[in-house]
Design a protein around this motif. Structure first.
Motif, PDB file in Angstrom:
ATOM      1  N   GLU A 201       0.912  -1.115   0.092  1.00 59.97           N
ATOM      2  CA  GLU A 201       0.071  -0.161   0.099  1.00 59.97           C
ATOM      3  C   GLU A 201       0.689   1.208   0.014  1.00 59.97           C
ATOM      4  O   GLU A 201       0.254   2.396  -0.052  1.00 59.97           O
ATOM      5  N   VAL A 202       2.150   1.201   0.376  1.00 60.03           N
ATOM      6  CA  VAL A 202       3.046   2.365   0.273  1.00 60.03           C
ATOM      7  C   VAL A 202       4.097   2.125  -0.869  1.00 60.03           C
ATOM      8  O   VAL A 202       4.773   1.377  -1.042  1.00 60.03           O
ATOM      9  N   PHE A 203       4.185   3.223  -1.772  1.00 59.27           N
ATOM     10  CA  PHE A 203       4.879   3.174  -3.047  1.00 59.27           C
ATOM     11  C   PHE A 203       5.624   4.513  -3.023  1.00 59.27           C
ATOM     12  O   PHE A 203       5.140   5.352  -2.643  1.00 59.27           O
ATOM     13  N   ALA A 204       6.942   4.532  -3.492  1.00 58.20           N
ATOM     14  CA  ALA A 204       7.814   5.822  -3.655  1.00 58.20           C
ATOM     15  C   ALA A 204       8.525   5.505  -4.721  1.00 58.20           C
ATOM     16  O   ALA A 204       8.716   4.590  -5.528  1.00 58.20           O
ATOM     17  N   SER A 205       9.133   6.783  -5.247  1.00 60.66           N
ATOM     18  CA  SER A 205       9.984   6.740  -6.360  1.00 60.66           C
ATOM     19  C   SER A 205      10.706   8.255  -6.305  1.00 60.66           C
ATOM     20  O   SER A 205      10.078   9.230  -5.878  1.00 60.66           O
ATOM     21  N   LYS A 206      11.800   8.296  -7.105  1.00 61.80           N
ATOM     22  CA  LYS A 206      12.363   9.884  -7.233  1.00 61.80           C
ATOM     23  C   LYS A 206      11.291  10.337  -8.387  1.00 61.80           C
ATOM     24  O   LYS A 206      10.870   9.794  -9.205  1.00 61.80           O
ATOM     25  N   TRP A 207      11.236  11.768  -8.099  1.00 60.09           N
ATOM     26  CA  TRP A 207      10.411  12.525  -9.151  1.00 60.09           C
ATOM     27  C   TRP A 207      10.656  13.894  -9.301  1.00 60.09           C
ATOM     28  O   TRP A 207      10.946  14.567  -8.038  1.00 60.09           O
ATOM     29  N   ASP A 208      10.904  14.395 -10.555  1.00 64.63           N
ATOM     30  CA  ASP A 208      11.245  15.955 -10.799  1.00 64.63           C
ATOM     31  C   ASP A 208      10.625  16.304 -11.892  1.00 64.63           C
ATOM     32  O   ASP A 208      10.995  17.031 -12.690  1.00 64.63           O
ATOM     33  N   ASN A 209       9.558  15.548 -12.323  1.00 61.53           N
ATOM     34  CA  ASN A 209       8.875  15.907 -13.378  1.00 61.53           C
ATOM     35  C   ASN A 209       7.509  16.959 -13.285  1.00 61.53           C
ATOM     36  O   ASN A 209       6.418  16.894 -13.800  1.00 61.53           O
TER      37      ASN A 209
END
Length: 715
Positions: A57-65
């Motif tokens: 249920e918990v998701f993550a990623s790098k993001w600069d968009n």
């Protein structure tokens, strides 16, 4: 470096993270999403990127968009949605400052649930005051009543929590889930500033838009101040919307606001009342409370329709020249678990000490008026009804219980104020502030106090040291007059002062003479049932009572059903006994009330001096032996009115003093056949002689029918 540590992720899934907005969404080049029910999640912006599952249920990623939406899937479906944790706060710094200071007079525009467009996205903004909660979440069908999904953001030290939920619309059902300061889960709470609610016995709040009805009452509002000031005719029809008329071929349902806008207003206009006063329509869970134990102070009850349909009723009344007064209850609230009781786990709206916070008479809780946020909540509520729904006045319920700390309490059951006295100083300051804000914020309105003690200056302006109400119910007049009329006529001469005593204080306040619902319930019988004698005498007594009330100084109020002489006590569970109007005696009573209202409106002498001592004078106040009363009503520049009451079942010829000579027209006689009487009277007029009597230069002999009131004016 890990995108998010496991302990933080687990705290999010358990709904125990102290500040989920600091983790969820985009922070420092990483995106974290909590998506219950998903097996895979993508962020969709300038490009699409799948997030890594940290724990279920918990998701993550790098993001600069930049801006993004989320896409999720499981074994059964795929769905796209806006992340509520990607939106900044809606409330601004000035709102937070005013709310924290307890001075936000338009509180309803910021707290509660508002369908808005935020950063180009449609949704609902939720905001709630709960300063001692560890967590606050909004729950509903839209998130499976799962308090982990929409945990709210705490705004500094204001005690306010908020969240914008994208994709929600008007009509969404919701409640708030709170953890108290120790982390204990509280009962789900309805929104204190919710604008709508489910049909009882369901208890959830409903997202409703304000302002959907476009008022056309500009002409009424322009002249309202003149129609509600002290010298104007004001006669009020008090009505309980749920039991006035019912639709029996549809299961006995009450009328809708839309139906009431036609049927009730037609009826009130026909009878000539200038105002209607609604028993509380602020949302309440228990029918048997008649609305006096409200849960939703900002929501018109759904029992009769939606908020815009209530606005339609008010607008329809105004277009027909009828004012609308709301019976308003800021004195106490019920202990229902979904209401304000220990709202955030603490005594937030009420006092913690039952000697200050528990109402023994009604098993309810008393507002803590000394807490600035609580007083702000109530003061803003008064302005809400006056401004959003164009209401013309507020009748404030149970003011006496607010003014005194020892109200209905024995020694040892109450706490003195800071000066050692019995007055509730905080409630007094609240009432002053409410009246000042109401009169300053909505031109031409009026506030009315149901206050049964001799507290000084109830209707004196705030700047002169008073409480600032426009009018006060005259409970003393009501009790004395009802007591007198309930006596057998043979005994009335021993209690003559019960009808004359009111004149010693009648101009100490701006009074309304109330025959309200309280006088026809709980074993007190109906108005007709209170009258002594055989059936014929009961009707005659009641006709005389109403004529005496309408002729006496003070504005008028009559509860529904009493205008045609309902025999039974009022019950909220059934409609009025309209079939009685097939009986000429009951139809005659209603004819009398209609004519009294017309004469009261059209003859300045009968209304100009309701609150001005120049408008009244006794001519004969001391004839106890004959139970006869004679007085004069007057106004500048118009003919006076002389009122004569013969309150025995004996007809008599009687000399009365008159303020001027000539012919006098008998324009009202409660013994008229049109009202159910015998048509005994003075053949339409009397002629005065230059013969002093009762300290008047002129006098005339008049015929007085039994148990009757007759009125004369110069011809």
């Amino acid at each position: 470096m890990a995108l998010i540590d496991r302990a933080t992720a687990e705290a999010l899934t358990e709904g125990l993270h102290p500040d989920p907005f600091s983790v969820l969404g985009v922070h420092d080049g990483r995106l974290v999403a909590f998506v219950p029910g998903a097996k895979r999640v993508w962020a969709v912006g300038k490009r699409e990127e799948e997030l890594t599952e940290i724990i279920p249920e918990v998701f993550a990623s790098k993001w600069d968009n930049g801006p993004y939406r989320l896409r999720a899937s499981n074994d059964d479906a795929m769905w796209d949605f806006d992340d509520p944790y990607s939106f900044p706060p809606v409330l601004g710094e000035m709102d937070k400052y005013l709310i924290g200071e307890g001075t936000h007079k338009r509180l309803w525009e910021k707290l509660g649930a508002h369908a808005i467009t935020h950063q180009g996205v449609e949704g609902v903004h939720f905001a709630l005051w709960a300063p001692n909660a560890r967590r606050v979440s909004v729950v509903g069908d839209f998130n499976f009543w799962d308090g982990r999904r929409h945990q709210m953001r705490r705004l500094g030290e204001t005690g306010v929590w908020e969240i914008f939920v994208p994709g929600l619309h008007e009509g969404a059902i919701y409640k708030y889930e709170l953890l108290d300061g120790d982390g204990r889960l509280l009962p789900l709470k309805a929104d204190p500033l919710g604008f709508g609610a489910e049909h009882p016995p369901a208890q959830a709040s409903v997202v409703r838009k304000l302002g959907l009805h476009h008022f056309g009452d500009g002409a009424w509002l322009k002249h309202r101040a003149a129609r509600q000031e002290r010298h104007a005719p004001i006669s009020i029809y008090e009505v309980h919307l749920g039991s006035w008329v019912r639709v029996w071929d549809e299961g006995g349902r009450p009328l809708s606001y839309h139906e009431l806008a036609e049927k009730l207003i037609d009826y009130v206009c026909d009878l000539g009342f200038t105002h209607i006063e609604l028993l509380p329509i602020t949302e309440f869970p228990f029918d048997g409370s008649w609305g006096y134990q409200p849960i939703g102070l900002y929501a018109p009850t759904i029992r009769h329709g939606r908020p815009e349909e209530f606005a339609e009723l008010v607008d329809a009344a105004h277009r027909r020249g009828v004012g609308v007064i709301l019976d308003w209850v800021p004195g106490h609230f019920p202990t229902d678990a979904h209401g304000l009781q220990k709202f955030d786990g603490t005594a937030l709206y009420e006092h913690a000490d039952p000697r200050e916070g528990f109402h023994q008479d009604w098993n309810t809780l008393i507002y803590n008026y000394g807490r600035r946020e609580v007083s702000n909540f109530l003061l803003a509520n008064a302005l809400f009804w006056l401004e959003e729904y164009h209401l013309d006045g507020l009748r404030v319920d149970a003011v006496a219980s607010m003014l005194y700390r020892d109200y209905s309490r024995e020694p040892g059951e109450w706490i003195p104020n800071k000066d050692g006295g019995r007055e509730n100083l905080e409630a007094i300051e609240f009432l002053k502030a409410m009246n000042a804000a109401s009169y300053g914020g909505a031109e031409g309105i009026m506030t009315v106090a149901e206050e049964s003690t001799a507290f000084p200056g109830v209707t004196r302006p705030v700047h002169e040291g008073g409480l600032g109400f426009g009018y006060k119910w005259n409970m003393g007049w009501m009790n004395d007059t009802l007591r007198y009329f309930a006596r057998e006529p043979v005994h009335r001469k021993f209690h003559h002062n019960e009808l004359t005593f009111a004149s010693s204080y009648t101009y100490s306040e701006n009074f309304i003479l109330p025959i309200s619902h309280d006088e026809v319930v709980h074993g007190k019988g109906s108005m007709l049932g209170k009258m002594p004698g055989d059936e014929h005498e009961k009707y005659a007594n009641l006709r005389a009572f109403y004529a005496f009330q309408w002729a006496h100084p003070g504005k008028k109020l009559l509860f529904m059903g009493q205008e045609f002489g309902q025999w039974s006590e009022w019950s909220h569970e059934r409609e009025l006994d309209w079939y009685l109007l097939d009986d000429p005696r009951h139809a005659g009573l209603r004819n009398l009330v209609r004519d009294l209202n017309r004469l009261y409106r059209e003859m300045p002498a009968l209304h100009w001096g309701d609150c001005d001592p120049q408008g009244f004078a006794w001519i004969e106040a001391d004839d106890a032996e004959n139970s006869v009363f004679v007085f004069e009503r007057r106004a500048p520049g118009v003919p006076p009115v002389v009122v004569v009451a013969n309150l025995t079942p004996i007809d008599r010829t009687y000399r009365i003093g008159l303020p001027q000579g000539g012919e006098w027209v008998e324009f009202m006689n409660t013994n008229s056949a049109h009202y159910g009487g015998e048509n005994w009277g003075n053949l339409g007029y009397i002629t005065s002689q230059s013969q002093p009597h009762s300290n008047r230069q002129y006098s005339a002999e008049v015929y007085l029918p039994p148990l009757s009131v007759v009125m004369f004016t110069p011809g």
